[in-house]
Design a protein around this motif. Structure first.
Motif, PDB file in Angstrom:
ATOM      1  N   PHE A  27      39.705  43.735  23.866  1.00 21.51           N
ATOM      2  CA  PHE A  27      38.341  44.041  23.437  1.00 21.51           C
ATOM      3  C   PHE A  27      37.456  44.382  24.637  1.00 21.51           C
ATOM      4  O   PHE A  27      36.649  45.308  24.584  1.00 21.51           O
ATOM      5  CB  PHE A  27      37.722  42.878  22.644  1.00 21.51           C
ATOM      6  CG  PHE A  27      38.170  42.817  21.221  1.00 21.51           C
ATOM      7  CD1 PHE A  27      38.144  43.945  20.407  1.00 21.51           C
ATOM      8  CD2 PHE A  27      38.613  41.627  20.667  1.00 21.51           C
ATOM      9  CE1 PHE A  27      38.544  43.892  19.083  1.00 21.51           C
ATOM     10  CE2 PHE A  27      39.023  41.566  19.348  1.00 21.51           C
ATOM     11  CZ  PHE A  27      38.986  42.696  18.553  1.00 21.51           C
ATOM     12  N   TYR A  28      37.608  43.647  25.713  1.00 15.09           N
ATOM     13  CA  TYR A  28      36.856  43.932  26.939  1.00 15.09           C
ATOM     14  C   TYR A  28      37.184  45.336  27.434  1.00 15.09           C
ATOM     15  O   TYR A  28      36.280  46.110  27.768  1.00 15.09           O
ATOM     16  CB  TYR A  28      37.186  42.891  28.014  1.00 15.09           C
ATOM     17  CG  TYR A  28      36.690  43.286  29.385  1.00 15.09           C
ATOM     18  CD1 TYR A  28      35.356  43.107  29.735  1.00 15.09           C
ATOM     19  CD2 TYR A  28      37.551  43.858  30.325  1.00 15.09           C
ATOM     20  CE1 TYR A  28      34.891  43.474  30.990  1.00 15.09           C
ATOM     21  CE2 TYR A  28      37.092  44.233  31.566  1.00 15.09           C
ATOM     22  CZ  TYR A  28      35.770  44.044  31.901  1.00 15.09           C
ATOM     23  OH  TYR A  28      35.313  44.428  33.126  1.00 15.09           O
ATOM     24  N   SER A  29      38.461  45.668  27.476  1.00 17.45           N
ATOM     25  CA  SER A  29      38.885  46.984  27.985  1.00 17.45           C
ATOM     26  C   SER A  29      38.359  48.117  27.120  1.00 17.45           C
ATOM     27  O   SER A  29      37.931  49.160  27.624  1.00 17.45           O
ATOM     28  CB  SER A  29      40.409  47.050  28.058  1.00 17.45           C
ATOM     29  OG  SER A  29      40.897  46.083  28.953  1.00 17.45           O
ATOM     30  N   ILE A  51      38.247  47.683  34.894  1.00 14.07           N
ATOM     31  CA  ILE A  51      39.208  47.342  33.841  1.00 14.07           C
ATOM     32  C   ILE A  51      40.323  46.449  34.390  1.00 14.07           C
ATOM     33  O   ILE A  51      40.699  45.453  33.772  1.00 14.07           O
ATOM     34  CB  ILE A  51      39.840  48.623  33.231  1.00 14.07           C
ATOM     35  CG1 ILE A  51      38.793  49.440  32.492  1.00 14.07           C
ATOM     36  CG2 ILE A  51      41.002  48.278  32.319  1.00 14.07           C
ATOM     37  CD1 ILE A  51      38.409  48.917  31.144  1.00 14.07           C
ATOM     38  N   GLY A  52      40.858  46.779  35.549  1.00 16.99           N
ATOM     39  CA  GLY A  52      42.050  46.111  36.064  1.00 16.99           C
ATOM     40  C   GLY A  52      41.833  44.715  36.612  1.00 16.99           C
ATOM     41  O   GLY A  52      42.689  43.835  36.450  1.00 16.99           O
ATOM     42  N   TRP A  55      42.125  41.873  34.058  1.00 18.30           N
ATOM     43  CA  TRP A  55      43.513  41.710  33.618  1.00 18.30           C
ATOM     44  C   TRP A  55      44.316  40.954  34.670  1.00 18.30           C
ATOM     45  O   TRP A  55      45.182  40.152  34.344  1.00 18.30           O
ATOM     46  CB  TRP A  55      44.162  43.069  33.335  1.00 18.30           C
ATOM     47  CG  TRP A  55      43.794  43.622  32.007  1.00 18.30           C
ATOM     48  CD1 TRP A  55      42.722  44.408  31.717  1.00 18.30           C
ATOM     49  CD2 TRP A  55      44.486  43.430  30.774  1.00 18.30           C
ATOM     50  NE1 TRP A  55      42.703  44.715  30.383  1.00 18.30           N
ATOM     51  CE2 TRP A  55      43.780  44.127  29.775  1.00 18.30           C
ATOM     52  CE3 TRP A  55      45.640  42.733  30.413  1.00 18.30           C
ATOM     53  CZ2 TRP A  55      44.174  44.159  28.446  1.00 18.30           C
ATOM     54  CZ3 TRP A  55      46.038  42.762  29.090  1.00 18.30           C
ATOM     55  CH2 TRP A  55      45.315  43.461  28.124  1.00 18.30           C
ATOM     56  N   LEU A  56      44.018  41.211  35.913  1.00 23.90           N
ATOM     57  CA  LEU A  56      44.754  40.584  37.007  1.00 23.90           C
ATOM     58  C   LEU A  56      44.348  39.123  37.222  1.00 23.90           C
ATOM     59  O   LEU A  56      45.192  38.259  37.406  1.00 23.90           O
ATOM     60  CB  LEU A  56      44.540  41.385  38.293  1.00 23.90           C
ATOM     61  CG  LEU A  56      45.280  40.906  39.533  1.00 23.90           C
ATOM     62  CD1 LEU A  56      46.784  41.021  39.325  1.00 23.90           C
ATOM     63  CD2 LEU A  56      44.849  41.713  40.739  1.00 23.90           C
ATOM     64  N   LEU A  57      43.049  38.841  37.175  1.00 23.67           N
ATOM     65  CA  LEU A  57      42.543  37.524  37.562  1.00 23.67           C
ATOM     66  C   LEU A  57      42.092  36.639  36.400  1.00 23.67           C
ATOM     67  O   LEU A  57      41.593  35.537  36.630  1.00 23.67           O
ATOM     68  CB  LEU A  57      41.370  37.700  38.542  1.00 23.67           C
ATOM     69  CG  LEU A  57      41.698  38.436  39.837  1.00 23.67           C
ATOM     70  CD1 LEU A  57      40.434  38.636  40.653  1.00 23.67           C
ATOM     71  CD2 LEU A  57      42.757  37.695  40.626  1.00 23.67           C
ATOM     72  N   TYR A  58      42.247  37.093  35.168  1.00 25.43           N
ATOM     73  CA  TYR A  58      41.731  36.401  33.989  1.00 25.43           C
ATOM     74  C   TYR A  58      42.146  34.923  33.955  1.00 25.43           C
ATOM     75  O   TYR A  58      41.301  34.022  33.945  1.00 25.43           O
ATOM     76  CB  TYR A  58      42.222  37.127  32.738  1.00 25.43           C
ATOM     77  CG  TYR A  58      41.765  36.543  31.427  1.00 25.43           C
ATOM     78  CD1 TYR A  58      40.564  36.935  30.854  1.00 25.43           C
ATOM     79  CD2 TYR A  58      42.539  35.606  30.741  1.00 25.43           C
ATOM     80  CE1 TYR A  58      40.142  36.426  29.643  1.00 25.43           C
ATOM     81  CE2 TYR A  58      42.127  35.085  29.529  1.00 25.43           C
ATOM     82  CZ  TYR A  58      40.937  35.489  28.979  1.00 25.43           C
ATOM     83  OH  TYR A  58      40.522  34.982  27.790  1.00 25.43           O
ATOM     84  N   ASN A  59      43.454  34.662  33.912  1.00 28.32           N
ATOM     85  CA  ASN A  59      43.920  33.274  33.784  1.00 28.32           C
ATOM     86  C   ASN A  59      43.547  32.434  34.994  1.00 28.32           C
ATOM     87  O   ASN A  59      43.113  31.288  34.850  1.00 28.32           O
ATOM     88  CB  ASN A  59      45.434  33.221  33.555  1.00 28.32           C
ATOM     89  CG  ASN A  59      45.783  33.537  32.124  1.00 28.32           C
ATOM     90  OD1 ASN A  59      45.036  33.221  31.222  1.00 28.32           O
ATOM     91  ND2 ASN A  59      46.918  34.166  31.925  1.00 28.32           N
ATOM     92  N   LEU A  60      43.709  32.986  36.177  1.00 29.06           N
ATOM     93  CA  LEU A  60      43.404  32.230  37.388  1.00 29.06           C
ATOM     94  C   LEU A  60      41.953  31.777  37.402  1.00 29.06           C
ATOM     95  O   LEU A  60      41.663  30.588  37.581  1.00 29.06           O
ATOM     96  CB  LEU A  60      43.708  33.080  38.634  1.00 29.06           C
ATOM     97  CG  LEU A  60      43.349  32.434  39.970  1.00 29.06           C
ATOM     98  CD1 LEU A  60      44.207  31.205  40.226  1.00 29.06           C
ATOM     99  CD2 LEU A  60      43.493  33.442  41.097  1.00 29.06           C
ATOM    100  N   LEU A  61      41.026  32.698  37.199  1.00 31.30           N
ATOM    101  CA  LEU A  61      39.608  32.349  37.281  1.00 31.30           C
ATOM    102  C   LEU A  61      39.168  31.424  36.156  1.00 31.30           C
ATOM    103  O   LEU A  61      38.423  30.464  36.393  1.00 31.30           O
ATOM    104  CB  LEU A  61      38.755  33.615  37.308  1.00 31.30           C
ATOM    105  CG  LEU A  61      38.929  34.480  38.563  1.00 31.30           C
ATOM    106  CD1 LEU A  61      38.094  35.746  38.456  1.00 31.30           C
ATOM    107  CD2 LEU A  61      38.594  33.704  39.822  1.00 31.30           C
TER     108      LEU A  61
END
Length: 179
Positions: A27-29, A51-52, A55-61
């Protein structure tokens, strides 16, 4: 020497949390893509970064700033903890995140599913390396004073069968603790 027991999050809970997080990212993308519909090629790299990066840092942050939970995990009431029950450190989160690329993207997530299902501690490869697990948070019921304080029968006499095994040093230690 304290053993802490939490119910381990099931494979189904973890997969469902993962899917909820991916739906949020989709949805964000789509929303950001709609904003950049008429993009100039000169700022194409900005669109890729906007966009990227999530996707890359979502879970970590999210796990760092939301106490071991992403929105998907929070929805299902599961969270990341260290094996001793304490909150993970930044290093634990980083190790989980680095190894998530192996867990999720090699063989389409099959490695993570197999390890979580077969392990018994609910750990994927990233959890094993980081010393963490994902647990199901159990709702604690409210305890009333009547449940905590029980009035003993007036004829009750406490019996301490093992008191005879205490040596003088143990008795002194107990006495100092009571004082």
């Amino acid at each position: 020497n304290v053993f802490i027991h939490y119910p381990v999050a099931s494979v189904g809970d973890r997969i469902l949390a993962y899917l909820i997080d991916r739906i949020i990212l989709i949805f964000y993308s789509v929303a950001v893509g709609a904003l950049f519909i008429n993009i100039n090629l000169e700022v194409y790299w900005v669109w890729i970064m906007v966009i990227g990066t999530p996707w890359l840092l979502y879970n970590l942050l999210f796990e760092i700033f939301m106490n071991g939970q992403s929105p998907g995990k929070r929805t299902l009431n599961i969270k990341v903890v260290r094996l001793d029950g304490t909150s993970p450190t930044l290093g634990n989160y980083l190790l989980r995140w680095i190894f998530s690329f192996v867990d999720y993207y090699v063989l389409g997530g099959a490695i993570a599913v197999i390890l979580v299902a077969a392990g018994g501690r609910g750990q994927r490869l990233g959890d094993i390396v980081a010393g963490t697990s994902v647990i199901k948070q159990v709702e604690q019921k409210e305890v009333t004073a009547q449940e905590v304080f029980v009035i003993a029968d007036t004829t009750y006499q406490p019996v301490f069968f093992y008191a005879i095994q205490l040596n003088e040093k143990d008795i002194d230690l107990i006495q100092r603790a009571l004082e």
